[in-house]
Design a protein around this motif. Structure first.
Motif, PDB file in Angstrom:
ATOM      1  N   ASP A 106     -65.376 -10.987  -2.516  1.00  0.00           N
ATOM      2  CA  ASP A 106     -65.577 -10.813  -1.112  1.00  0.00           C
ATOM      3  C   ASP A 106     -65.752 -12.498  -0.509  1.00  0.00           C
ATOM      4  O   ASP A 106     -66.994 -12.633   0.037  1.00  0.00           O
ATOM      5  CB  ASP A 106     -66.581  -9.851  -0.635  1.00  0.00           C
ATOM      6  CG  ASP A 106     -66.795  -9.749   0.904  1.00  0.00           C
ATOM      7  OD1 ASP A 106     -65.741 -10.148   1.629  1.00  0.00           O
ATOM      8  OD2 ASP A 106     -67.790  -9.131   1.210  1.00  0.00           O
ATOM      9  N   ALA A 107     -64.547 -13.292  -0.780  1.00  0.00           N
ATOM     10  CA  ALA A 107     -64.847 -14.766  -0.454  1.00  0.00           C
ATOM     11  C   ALA A 107     -64.649 -14.856   0.861  1.00  0.00           C
ATOM     12  O   ALA A 107     -63.810 -14.209   1.455  1.00  0.00           O
ATOM     13  CB  ALA A 107     -64.081 -15.306  -1.403  1.00  0.00           C
ATOM     14  N   ALA A 108     -64.991 -15.961   1.533  1.00  0.00           N
ATOM     15  CA  ALA A 108     -64.728 -16.190   2.889  1.00  0.00           C
ATOM     16  C   ALA A 108     -63.194 -16.608   2.990  1.00  0.00           C
ATOM     17  O   ALA A 108     -62.453 -16.622   3.789  1.00  0.00           O
ATOM     18  CB  ALA A 108     -65.609 -17.359   3.332  1.00  0.00           C
ATOM     19  N   ALA A 109     -62.923 -17.588   1.931  1.00  0.00           N
ATOM     20  CA  ALA A 109     -61.474 -17.969   1.609  1.00  0.00           C
ATOM     21  C   ALA A 109     -60.680 -17.133   0.900  1.00  0.00           C
ATOM     22  O   ALA A 109     -61.160 -16.263   0.219  1.00  0.00           O
ATOM     23  CB  ALA A 109     -61.592 -19.352   0.922  1.00  0.00           C
ATOM     24  N   ALA A 110     -59.288 -17.306   1.032  1.00  0.00           N
ATOM     25  CA  ALA A 110     -58.336 -16.393   0.293  1.00  0.00           C
ATOM     26  C   ALA A 110     -58.520 -16.667  -1.093  1.00  0.00           C
ATOM     27  O   ALA A 110     -58.745 -17.965  -1.482  1.00  0.00           O
ATOM     28  CB  ALA A 110     -57.038 -16.473   0.896  1.00  0.00           C
TER      29      ALA A 110
END
Length: 303
Positions: A106-110
């Motif tokens: 569930d990362a902020a970046a892809a």
């Protein structure tokens, strides 16, 4: 030079497009399924249950293939059967995987492919993978473990194409786009998760083109397949509203309750994939903004 290509399952939606594309390119295509549907004209047809190792071995006989594209490998058990039967009989094995392998990221970046390394995924063949309800409830885990089995299989050069959420086509059978059309026409609110994150998508024609491209490459391992530009639920609903006659329609949103399923394309966690590896290898993805309106319109016309 014509290639011998085996496509396992996948005889509808983008699988059907892939088969037609391979045939148009001059490949000799064999489609293997349980007999539920005939393949497009020009393809040979083998009937067997891919879960039945003896039946699969018998129907393939002594055939060998330049490429195998497995559209319906959902569990590690299925991957293990395929590895035992096809190892040493194909120069390339392409598994259609999914963005859902990243369900725990569930990362902020892809995310890149390195976020889930199949070589580090534990495989448990003892789980009830043959139970359809269990397999459906553990879709992402099934795909992760299937990739792990293939990564460990000797004599099977594999690629796992991790496919973003697919949109488009008059033959879209999922009902996800039409769900929004029905809500808008009825003036009913759209239930969304809280929080509600954007996700990566790919057009149905583009993923078929990408799979075709992958069959002709030499790289192995996982690869993300997604168009540029994440989409929100509102982006898709707005496109649906714009495609519906008799408008204007304005969407209303409501939080999904504890006992209420959120609408399609509504995600409580990030589902963004980084497509840099594919592009560095030579494929150029489109931008979602270039095709979203068309994709929604063609789906609604077909439904």
């Amino acid at each position: 030079m014509a290639r011998e290509v085996l496509v396992i399952g996948g005889n509808r939606y983008f699988g059907k497009r892939l088969i037609r594309s391979l045939l148009a390119a001059g490949d000799r295509v064999t489609v293997l399924n349980r007999g539920s549907a005939a393949p497009p004209p020009g393809a040979a047809h083998l009937v067997a249950d891919r879960d039945d190792e003896a039946a699969l071995t018998a129907v393939l006989g002594g055939r060998t293939f330049d490429v195998v594209v497995d559209q319906v490998c959902y569990t590690p058990r299925q991957a293990a059967v395929a590895a035992r039967v096809l190892a040493g009989r194909t120069g390339r094995y392409v598994m259609t995987s999914t963005v859902e392998v990243y369900e725990h990221q569930d990362a902020a970046a892809a995310v890149t492919e390195a976020a889930v390394d199949p070589r580090a995924v534990a495989v448990d063949l003892g789980l009830p993978w043959t139970d359809p309800e269990f397999a459906a409830a553990h879709y992402g885990e099934g795909k992760r473990q299937a990739e792990a089995v293939l990564a460990a299989a000797p004599g099977l050069p594999y690629v796992a194409v991790r496919v973003a959420h697919v949109i488009g086509g008059a033959d879209d059978f999922t009902g996800r786009v039409t769900h929004y059309a029905d809500r808008l026409r009825a003036g009913e609110p759209v239930a969304v998760t809280v929080p509600n994150h954007p996700a990566t998508y790919v057009h149905v024609d583009e993923i078929a083109a990408f799979l075709h491209w992958v069959t002709g490459q030499e790289f192995t391992g996982p690869v993300n397949a997604a168009s540029h530009g994440p989409l929100t639920t509102a982006d898709i609903v707005d496109a649906v509203a714009g495609a519906l006659p008799g408008g204007p329609y304005r969407a209303r949103y409501t939080p999904a309750g504890p006992q209420e399923a959120a609408s399609p394309f509504s995600f409580a966690r990030s589902y963004g994939m980084d497509n840099s590896r594919a592009e560095e290898l030579g494929f150029r993805f489109s931008r979602t903004g270039d095709w979203l309106a068309r994709a929604v319109a063609e789906t609604l016309e077909g439904n």
